[in-house]
Design a protein around this motif. Structure first.
Motif, PDB file in Angstrom:
ATOM      1  N   HIS A  40      -1.729  -0.966  -4.200  1.00 32.33           N
ATOM      2  CA  HIS A  40      -2.930  -0.313  -3.689  1.00 32.33           C
ATOM      3  C   HIS A  40      -2.538   1.067  -3.161  1.00 32.33           C
ATOM      4  CE1 HIS A  40      -4.492  -4.436  -3.723  1.00 32.33           C
ATOM      5  NE2 HIS A  40      -5.704  -3.947  -3.561  1.00 32.33           N
ATOM      6  N   LEU A  81       0.820  -1.213   0.000  1.00 28.42           N
ATOM      7  CA  LEU A  81       0.000   0.000   0.000  1.00 28.42           C
ATOM      8  C   LEU A  81       0.848   1.256   0.000  1.00 28.42           C
ATOM      9  CD1 LEU A  81      -2.094  -1.763   2.501  1.00 28.42           C
ATOM     10  CD2 LEU A  81      -3.389  -0.150   1.139  1.00 28.42           C
ATOM     11  N   ILE A 113      -9.457   3.220   0.159  1.00 23.15           N
ATOM     12  CA  ILE A 113      -8.440   2.371  -0.456  1.00 23.15           C
ATOM     13  C   ILE A 113      -8.856   2.053  -1.882  1.00 23.15           C
ATOM     14  CG2 ILE A 113      -7.283   0.123  -0.379  1.00 23.15           C
ATOM     15  CD1 ILE A 113      -7.615   0.145   2.643  1.00 23.15           C
TER      16      ILE A 113
END
Length: 494
Positions: free
Chosen positions: A182, A34, A193
């Motif tokens: 992500h 992420l 997200i």
């Protein structure tokens, strides 16, 4: 697969009236890579600290993995590197450490040197190697790029691309694009997200922002039209109602029942229009909550009376017997946007300080225009303190312009009353940049101005420099910024 579940998270610092997070719920797969993005001061580091359990909050954070935070705190930097590593992770296996060192292009002899003798880039890579020795942990990596040169950024980005299970805070677009799958973004009103890298997220955000702006404009026009229609219809119903007690022009008796029915019908239509108007107002209120302001900025630029501002011919800088840079030659002419590029330790900052007038030992030919005014942005923000009004007065700049620039760089009015010492790293850098933009100067000299500065503000600054074309000499390791801005590249070697 393990999950980090955040449910109904609400948090505010003690003494603050405003919640930083309010009723936030999200779910993270611990195999994801992420990238974490958002404007400065919106709470990225705070969110990481909440995951680490460092603050009290309402709501729940649940996970069956442990969290590790980067950068590690190193208390005794004078110790040898292997002692520093052992303090952080006593049970590491040497062969595993050497595997990570190899991937990060670190030599084993780094272990036998005092940690504080390593370059900032070497220290970062050592601590990253230790971080990835910690198995069964979800890693929270907070701005690792700030002390990495362009080459090291690419190396670390490739390294992270082969890893998984982390949240990475970074404002370097190319760095994020290369190593995340992500994006978690802190917006003005929520955290969300999305799958994909930074460019995917940014494209989606622009598309959503443009849609909302178009819808907002459409609804605004609808509200105006409906408001005028409701007013007209209401007036008509009242005028018709008045005729119930009058007579027709022919003198015949009026049909009060018919007129009352007609007036009621018009009033009903008026109410319907008002309801549609209210619905449009409510729809409009749901828009633009996460549209970040990115208004263009202004710059105060002075024109020098000669085309050439600075000349260096075979300049070498040396401290004692140590040569920092050797035989550097280039000129700065009006309108140039020059990036000094090269690895850490190649003398970039020393050259900037020489040009700004510091007493730097050098050989070769160095010429600078007489009575030329330079605006300098330093890497160091540690001395900043006091409120913004005091800072503007002591700097001799226009306070209203200074604050207007900061407002456009996402400062809230509440921030104007705080001590600058309490600002985040990115907010402090924005103070220095806004100060430089307010100064009337022939040449802007910026030394790594974008450290800690959020992505949207970087793009605003890019637009400003492209629009106004000030003469600027700068050091920056954000490859996208350099690609868009630089008209010349001066490459330094160690």
């Amino acid at each position: 697969m393990s999950l980090v579940k955040v449910t109904n998270l609400t948090f505010a610092y003690d003494g603050s009236y405003d919640n930083i997070f309010e009723h936030v719920s999200l779910q993270i797969d611990t195999n994801w890579k992420l990238g974490f993005t958002g404007r400065n001061g919106r709470g990225k580091t705070t969110f990481l600290n909440l995951l680490l359990g460092r603050y009290e909050y309402s709501g729940t954070i649940s996970s069956n993995v442990s969290f590790e935070y980067f950068p590690f705190h190193v208390e005794h930097k004078e110790n040898h590197t292997f002692d520093v590593i052992a303090d952080i992770y006593p049970d590491y296996e040497h062969w595993q450490l050497m595997r990570e060192f190899s991937l990060l292009k670190l030599s084993e002899d780094v272990l036998y040197r005092p940690f504080d003798s390593l370059s900032n880039g070497e220290q970062t890579k050592v601590l990253l190697a230790v971080l990835f020795l910690k198995e069964n942990s979800f890693l929270l990596i907070d701005e690792p790029t700030n002390h990495l040169d362009l080459h090291a950024r690419k190396l670390v980005s490739d390294y992270l691309n082969d890893k998984s299970g982390f949240i990475l805070v970074s404002h370097d677009r190319a760095f994020l694009d290369n190593c995340v799958d992500h994006i978690i973004s802190i917006n003005r009103t929520n955290i969300e997200i999305q799958k994909g890298n930074f460019s995917d997220w940014w494209e989606n955000k622009q598309r959503q922002d443009n849609f909302e702006l178009a819808e907002n404009d459409k609804l605004r026009k609808d509200i105006k039209r409906l408001s005028e229609a409701a007013k007209r219809t209401s007036n008509w119903s009242h005028e018709v109602e008045k005729t119930k007690n009058g007579t027709r022009n022919s003198g015949s008796k009026v049909d009060k029942g018919y007129i009352g029915h007609k007036a009621a019908k018009m009033m009903k239509r008026s109410k319907s229009i008002e309801q549609r108007q209210q619905s449009a107002i409510e729809d409009r209120s749901q828009l633009l909550k996460n549209v970040d302001s990115s208004e263009s900025l202004k710059i105060s630029q002075m024109t020098y009376h000669k085309p050439q501002l600075v000349e260096l011919d075979r300049v070498s800088i040396h401290y004692g017997e140590k040569n920092v840079c050797h035989d550097i030659s280039f000129t700065v002419e009006q309108g140039d946007r020059i990036v000094l590029s090269g690895p850490n330790g190649s003398g970039k900052s020393s050259l900037l300080k020489l040009i700004c007038g510091e007493e730097i030992p050098y050989s070769g030919v160095f010429r600078k225009g007489s009575q030329m005014k330079i605006s300098y942005v330093s890497q160091d923000t540690s001395q900043l303190q006091g409120n913004l009004s005091e800072f503007a007065r002591s700097s001799g700049i226009d306070e209203s312009l200074f604050k207007a620039i900061l407002r456009k760089l996402d400062f809230s009015r509440l921030q104007f009353e705080k001590d600058i010492a309490s600002f985040s790293g990115g907010q402090k850098k924005k103070v220095l940049i806004a100060n430089s933009l307010c100064e009337r100067a022939h040449l802007h000299v910026w030394d790594e101005p974008l450290n800690f500065v959020d992505v949207i503000s970087r793009m605003q600054i890019e637009e400003l420099l492209l629009e106004h074309s000030p003469t600027i000499l700068f050091v920056e390791h954000d490859s996208e910024f350099c690609k868009h801005i630089a008209t010349k590249i001066v490459e330094l070697k160690v």
